[in-house]
Design an enzyme around this catalytic site. Sequence first.
Site, mmCIF file in Angstrom:
data_model
loop_
_atom_site.group_PDB
_atom_site.id
_atom_site.type_symbol
_atom_site.label_atom_id
_atom_site.label_comp_id
_atom_site.label_asym_id
_atom_site.label_seq_id
_atom_site.Cartn_x
_atom_site.Cartn_y
_atom_site.Cartn_z
ATOM 1 N N ASP A 57 4.154 -5.543 -6.161
ATOM 2 C CA ASP A 57 5.345 -6.068 -5.651
ATOM 3 C C ASP A 57 5.013 -7.041 -4.326
ATOM 4 O O ASP A 57 4.171 -7.513 -4.509
ATOM 5 C CB ASP A 57 6.252 -4.762 -5.135
ATOM 6 C CG ASP A 57 7.930 -5.011 -5.191
ATOM 7 O OD1 ASP A 57 8.428 -6.115 -4.586
ATOM 8 O OD2 ASP A 57 8.475 -4.461 -5.765
ATOM 9 N N HIS B 142 5.127 -10.327 -5.765
ATOM 10 C CA HIS B 142 6.028 -10.875 -6.052
ATOM 11 C C HIS B 142 6.337 -11.715 -4.655
ATOM 12 O O HIS B 142 6.971 -12.929 -5.021
ATOM 13 C CB HIS B 142 7.344 -9.750 -5.742
ATOM 14 C CG HIS B 142 7.555 -9.013 -6.948
ATOM 15 N ND1 HIS B 142 8.646 -8.127 -7.195
ATOM 16 C CD2 HIS B 142 6.788 -8.838 -8.178
ATOM 17 C CE1 HIS B 142 8.422 -7.291 -8.123
ATOM 18 N NE2 HIS B 142 7.267 -7.956 -8.803
#
Length: 551
Positions: free
Chosen positions: A297, A331
């Site tokens: 993430d 991310h």
Amino acid sequence: MTTNTLLWRLAFSVIASIPAQAQPAPTYSWTNLPRIAQPSFRKDTLNVLAFGAKPDGITLNTNAINSAIVACSKKGGGVVLVPAGLWMTGPIELKSNVNLHLKKSATLLFTPDKSQYALVEGVYEGKRAARNQSPISGKNLENIAITGQGILDGNGDVWRAVNKNQLTESQWQEKVASGGVLKDDGKTWYPSEQFKKASVGNRSMLLTDGKTPQDFADMKDMLRPNLVVLTNCKNVLLEGITCQNSAAWCLHPLMCQDLTLRNLTVKNPEYAHNGDGMDVESCKNFLIEGCTLDVGDDAICIKSGKDEEGRKRGMPTENGIIRNNTVYNGHGGFVVGSEMSGGARYIFVSNCTFMGTDKGIRFKSVRGRGGVVEHIYAKDIFMKDIAQEAIFFDMYYFVKFATDGERDVRPVLNEGTPIFRNMKFENIVCNGATKGVFIRGLPEMPVRNIVMAGLVLKAEKGIELTDAQGITFTNVQLITEQTKPVIALDNSSNLTFDTIQYNAGTSQLFAVKGERSQAIRMSNTDLSRAQTKAEFSQGATEKQLVFSATK
């Protein structure tokens, strides 16, 4: 004059009247960076072996390791030494004045036995929530550290749900054979039936009034812990170690002061849901340097609480230095938000490399967050193979638009209106991205006063601005696959483009739309390289785009 135009003029007059966030006069700059105090420790050393710990990968060493830490702290502090070996353990609680030092080849492997992790009050994405106790935690401590060359392994796979499309076929078959249960459609694996029931039922983990952590016992399996959580601590050092395989976020310093994260390796599988690397939340005076991250993430993320709860906390993340770091999967490389309701300011990011992240520099928020993010400075950032945008601002995080693609444009301003403003990015290089720069503010609160200078961006698309105000691009090279348009503007104003290079033979340089698009200037740029300089639509007019000192 239309009613809409009157409404927008009123809204912008309100924007202009909003005072700057209460804060001391600016004192920080690239020549006067924040100073971060470092912890110091007595040389006294206690070896966990002396407390009965065994490095056999089987013995549960929770009591032995915690006893060593308590004894060290009571003696006035020092070093708790974890020698080489595989040390199975339950949750470890740090104490003041203790440096937990892991020798090379020492691994703290946190037990897969979830009964060892008590249900506690924690924080989930900026709000009070029931969580399982973190593998390593500390609260209201001073002078603490985790150092060495060893490994913290959260055993995260026993905690996480996984979607079939995130794994190869062989990985999926191995996961299914390991136990657990499948969602009824067969596309998601859960560690347990309890996890599945809570997830499918969309159960909340938030601690609302009258709720205690024990009220969530029937969904304990779903309350994944962050690997390291340090709350309201001062003089904190994490250095040299590898932190990996966390059940949720990996490193979560919360409301800490004088925090240093140095020369860390942070790893999570690409499929790790909420597998953030570092989430620095409501911290003051911090340094992140020399770290390598490869996570599931956001990698290096700045937060400060969510919505009303974050605004009531009122603790911005501020006075930070982030330098000499490398991010692989993630991310975002450097990220602010989306839980930034307490604000963020005076953060300096430099000499970082992002290789293959979804986004490079990422800012995200949404109506309802509130908070002011300002005085963010980045320079000497180098990116390659960014999957989406190199530089990204979006005030519609997780918002689903209507089928016609139109945004909700009601000019409503309140304490839940987030603000991104007053930043400067210099010497940013990106070789490969979907978009070079993407900025999407709110109609009632544009992203404002951003300077971007010395950019070289190779991407499919160039620059796209929506509800942006006071953005300046100077000495920017755009190497784009799409040349119609290179620069797309939607209801954005007071924009300056100075010394812009772009592909020869470009079909169209600008596409400008929206009646709020105005005061756009381009100078010192060769217009002969474009077949069409600009097209205007949806209320935008030619008079709002001025070309000067061009050829």
